[in-house]
Motif scaffolding. Structure first.
Motif, mmCIF file in Angstrom:
data_model
loop_
_atom_site.group_PDB
_atom_site.id
_atom_site.type_symbol
_atom_site.label_atom_id
_atom_site.label_comp_id
_atom_site.label_asym_id
_atom_site.label_seq_id
_atom_site.Cartn_x
_atom_site.Cartn_y
_atom_site.Cartn_z
ATOM 1 N N LEU A 1 -6.789 -3.552 -1.894
ATOM 2 C CA LEU A 1 -7.635 -3.664 -3.086
ATOM 3 C C LEU A 1 -8.344 -2.347 -3.382
ATOM 4 C CD1 LEU A 1 -8.553 -5.616 -5.266
ATOM 5 C CD2 LEU A 1 -10.403 -6.358 -3.745
ATOM 6 N N GLU A 2 -8.861 -1.708 -2.344
ATOM 7 C CA GLU A 2 -9.567 -0.434 -2.514
ATOM 8 C C GLU A 2 -8.619 0.651 -3.027
ATOM 9 O OE1 GLU A 2 -12.239 2.574 -2.726
ATOM 10 O OE2 GLU A 2 -12.632 0.420 -2.490
ATOM 11 N N GLU A 3 -7.425 0.721 -2.460
ATOM 12 C CA GLU A 3 -6.483 1.764 -2.879
ATOM 13 C C GLU A 3 -5.937 1.498 -4.284
ATOM 14 O OE1 GLU A 3 -3.980 3.794 -0.391
ATOM 15 O OE2 GLU A 3 -5.111 3.448 1.463
ATOM 16 N N MET A 4 -5.845 0.248 -4.654
ATOM 17 C CA MET A 4 -5.472 -0.067 -6.033
ATOM 18 C C MET A 4 -6.548 0.396 -7.000
ATOM 19 S SD MET A 4 -3.674 -3.835 -5.851
ATOM 20 C CE MET A 4 -3.702 -3.950 -7.649
ATOM 21 N N LYS A 5 -7.809 0.126 -6.666
ATOM 22 C CA LYS A 5 -8.914 0.536 -7.537
ATOM 23 C C LYS A 5 -8.925 2.054 -7.704
ATOM 24 C CE LYS A 5 -10.543 -3.691 -7.857
ATOM 25 N NZ LYS A 5 -10.269 -4.492 -9.073
ATOM 26 N N GLN A 6 -8.638 2.785 -6.633
ATOM 27 C CA GLN A 6 -8.609 4.246 -6.704
ATOM 28 C C GLN A 6 -7.548 4.741 -7.687
ATOM 29 O OE1 GLN A 6 -8.107 5.764 -2.713
ATOM 30 N NE2 GLN A 6 -9.987 4.804 -1.972
ATOM 31 N N ARG A 7 -6.505 3.946 -7.874
ATOM 32 C CA ARG A 7 -5.412 4.337 -8.773
ATOM 33 C C ARG A 7 -5.537 3.696 -10.153
ATOM 34 N NH1 ARG A 7 -3.819 4.295 -3.606
ATOM 35 N NH2 ARG A 7 -2.264 5.814 -2.874
ATOM 36 N N GLY A 8 -6.648 3.007 -10.387
ATOM 37 C CA GLY A 8 -6.850 2.374 -11.685
ATOM 38 C C GLY A 8 -6.003 1.137 -11.913
ATOM 39 N N LEU A 9 -5.548 0.514 -10.832
ATOM 40 C CA LEU A 9 -4.730 -0.692 -10.932
ATOM 41 C C LEU A 9 -5.594 -1.924 -10.685
ATOM 42 C CD1 LEU A 9 -1.683 0.547 -8.829
ATOM 43 C CD2 LEU A 9 -1.685 0.180 -11.300
ATOM 44 N N LYS A 10 -5.344 -2.980 -11.446
ATOM 45 C CA LYS A 10 -6.066 -4.226 -11.264
ATOM 46 C C LYS A 10 -5.201 -5.225 -10.497
ATOM 47 C CE LYS A 10 -9.021 -3.696 -15.344
ATOM 48 N NZ LYS A 10 -10.303 -3.659 -14.619
ATOM 49 N N LEU A 11 -5.870 -6.171 -9.809
ATOM 50 C CA LEU A 11 -5.148 -7.133 -8.972
ATOM 51 C C LEU A 11 -5.399 -8.566 -9.443
ATOM 52 C CD1 LEU A 11 -3.412 -7.789 -6.496
ATOM 53 C CD2 LEU A 11 -5.509 -7.839 -5.134
ATOM 54 N N ILE B 1 0.843 -1.205 0.000
ATOM 55 C CA ILE B 1 0.000 0.000 0.000
ATOM 56 C C ILE B 1 0.874 1.249 0.000
ATOM 57 C CG2 ILE B 1 -1.640 1.343 1.373
ATOM 58 C CD1 ILE B 1 -2.784 -1.402 2.327
ATOM 59 N N LYS B 2 1.912 1.239 0.817
ATOM 60 C CA LYS B 2 2.824 2.381 0.924
ATOM 61 C C LYS B 2 3.470 2.718 -0.416
ATOM 62 C CE LYS B 2 7.141 3.695 3.290
ATOM 63 N NZ LYS B 2 8.157 3.272 4.296
ATOM 64 N N ARG B 3 3.649 1.707 -1.268
ATOM 65 C CA ARG B 3 4.367 1.903 -2.527
ATOM 66 C C ARG B 3 3.453 1.963 -3.754
ATOM 67 N NH1 ARG B 3 9.429 3.762 -1.222
ATOM 68 N NH2 ARG B 3 10.379 2.456 0.422
ATOM 69 N N LEU B 4 2.146 2.054 -3.554
ATOM 70 C CA LEU B 4 1.234 2.050 -4.698
ATOM 71 C C LEU B 4 1.431 3.248 -5.617
ATOM 72 C CD1 LEU B 4 -2.156 0.717 -3.274
ATOM 73 C CD2 LEU B 4 -0.579 -0.441 -4.845
#
Length: 564
Positions: free
Chosen positions: A89-99, A38-41
């Motif tokens: 997962l939520e912070e990835m979605k905010q940045r347009g990244l998929k998991l 998360i820190k490095r997203l």
């Protein structure tokens, strides 16, 4: 815009693989964790990649660093909690990244409740979740194990006087996909993660899941070559099709299978869109190129040839030219660092090698996969002592060599190039203690070259760094659809120093020249005489174009041209 293209997000995606144990520690226990990711997203987002593939973070006793799962719906406490995962997962979605997560269902941990029950008695309801051979029938037919000291995939269990099957560690018993109840358990676990919002799965050794439950003697054609046998189970495609029908088709997700033993001849059985199985898979032809044919983990004595490298990629591109889709990768958690393996990690050639290999992955057809640290040119650590190794594969093979009085020094020399631990050293963030990975002693040693410029902080503000070259090359791929969907044509196939090819989509055409040599080369391409070749990007500032159709190529040079 090419309106007729079937444009799919997982075809246009660029994958960044994270080995969570080695990425970023935030708790001070020397082990990377979910909060570290998360820190490095923001950093990951800045790379231009669009998909994160996360190696296993499920509950596990860690016999094989998380590939031995004891709870498919739990998070390993070393990595954090389910709340941490949900935040990631939520912070990835905010940045347009998929998991994309790992799906490890050829085997479980022997500490999974299913196996705990299965071994209690022969009539236990979970008995048929695993492969058992009753001892009264004698010694079971030979099966080979990757991680067993004796190479034996059958383990005797005295509780029920029977043997259980384990293609990997004895703590990784193989699941019995022939049991429909087991398959439904797997599908339910997949649904659990998809309902959370996960975007897909990388499926661990998925080609091995089907077994002949008569457990016949190994056919003579497979003697000493077990992998194709394991990948040729009688019901494999039935199971993959069922998985697609029951689960995958219900969600907008991507699938990539790890597929040892799958060949050019049967590739489309897995990814032909009409068959409704997988989107793509990882083949192992390249990963076998520099290995001894009979020994999966032993380096071959002679050096691999560029013509061999070209043929592998050209043959596989042809397979997917009309149907299916490929994946492109040069290293991952199971294989050594790409710049040390396919390039030259000496100080003289490290920069050009790292950027040349980035150019290769980003100009070929197929979804590109990058392993953490590849964007800054991380290299093999080459441990000198067995005490530095952590991988069960290296440790058990060392024990095997020692047990038979073999040459342990030669074994360690081999591991300097072959060991999976070369790819598992901590991410090199800066020049502070432990490369900024952890304030405490890391679970595995950090490569000392983090202090010599191979770290994010040192490269971040250097416009000419490996990191910033990667960012530029990523953007170029995104901006030019021909580099994603265009046809591929190999040029100068017999040249042992330069890999040359074109990518073409309607009127858009690109020429790519890549040196895999320490030697300079004057390359003549007759078909480009009289044509205007405009340099789009190169990893070397030297003069790169002599005259029409003639190119001056420097060591580990990468050049990308547009052709008018």
């Amino acid at each position: 815009m090419k309106e007729h293209l079937e444009r799919l997000w997982w075809k246009e995606g660029i994958v960044y693989q994270i080995y969570p144990r080695s990425f970023q520690d935030t708790t001070g226990n020397g082990i990377g964790d979910l909060q570290g990711i998360i820190k490095r997203l923001d950093y990951i987002k800045s790379l231009g990649v669009t998909i994160i593939w996360l190696n296993p973070v499920y509950t596990s006793p860690n016999d094989d660093n998380g590939y031995d799962i004891s709870d498919y719906r739990g998070i390993m406490s070393e990595f954090g909690t389910m709340e941490d995962f949900d935040q990631l997962l939520e912070e990835m979605k905010q940045r347009g990244l998929k998991l994309v997560m790992d799906l490890v269902v050829n085997h479980s941990s022997d500490e999974h409740q299913w196996f705990v029950e299965s071994r209690k008695s022969r009539d236990n309801p979970f008995r048929d979740y695993y492969h058992w051979w009753p001892a009264e029938k004698g010694i079971p037919p030979k099966r080979w194990s990757y991680f067993d000291v004796e190479g034996n995939a059958w383990k005797y269990d005295e509780t029920t006087n029977a043997y259980y099957l384990h293609y990997f560690s004895e703590k990784q018993p193989d699941l019995k996909w022939e049991n429909p109840k087991l398959r439904e358990e797997v599908y339910n676990a997949m649904r659990f993660w998809f309902e959370k919002g996960v975007d897909g799965f990388r499926m661990d050794v998925i080609s091995f899941i089907s077994k002949d439950t008569n457990y016949p003697e190994l056919p003579q054609e497979y003697e000493g070559n077990f992998v194709p046998f394991y990948a040729n189970g009688p019901n494999l495609h039935e199971y993959l099709n069922e998985m697609n029908n029951e689960v995958l088709s219900k969600y907008d997700v991507m699938t990539v299978g790890e597929a040892p033993g799958v060949t050019l001849k049967n590739a489309l059985d897995f990814v032909d869109e009409d068959r409704k199985e997988l989107n793509m898979f990882f083949h192992f032809d390249l990963m076998s190129l520099d290995r001894d044919g009979d020994e999966v983990f032993m380096m071959r004595k002679d050096k691999w040839k560029l013509t061999e490298f070209k043929k592998i990629h050209t043959d596989w591109d042809a397979v997917f030219s009309e149907k299916g889709w490929g994946s492109m990768y040069l290293n991952n958690h199971d294989f050594p660092r790409s710049v040390s393996r396919w390039g030259d990690d000496s100080k003289t050639h490290w920069y050009n090698s790292a950027t040349m290999l980035q150019t290769f992955l980003l100009t070929m057809r197929g979804t590109p996969y990058f392993y953490y640290g590849e964007e800054i040119g991380m290299t093999n650590i080459r441990f000198q002592n067995i005490t530095d190794y952590k991988d069960i594969n290296t440790l058990n093979r060392y024990a095997s060599v020692k047990n038979v009085g073999g040459d342990v020094s030669a074994f360690i020399e081999n591991e300097k190039d072959a060991s999976r631990d070369n790819a598992r050293t901590p991410m090199q963030w800066d020049t502070s203690k432990n490369a900024g990975f952890s304030d405490e002693k890391p679970w595995i040693k950090v490569n000392d070259n983090y202090a010599e410029g191979i770290n994010v902080a040192s490269q971040e503000n250097d416009r000419g760094s490996v990191l910033n070259y990667f960012r530029k090359m990523v953007q170029i791929r995104k901006d030019h659809l021909a580099l994603i969907y265009g046809s591929y044509e190999l040029l100068a196939p017999d040249n042992e120093r330069v890999y040359a090819y074109t990518r073409t989509l309607e009127e858009d055409k690109y020429l790519i020249l890549l040196s895999f040599s320490r030697e300079r080369e004057i390359l003549t391409l007759e078909q480009f005489k009289g044509q205007n070749a405009k340099l789009l990007l190169a990893n070397d500032d030297a003069v790169v174009h002599v005259k029409d159709g003639v190119f001056k190529v420097r060591p580990y040079h990468a050049m990308l041209y547009t052709i008018d």
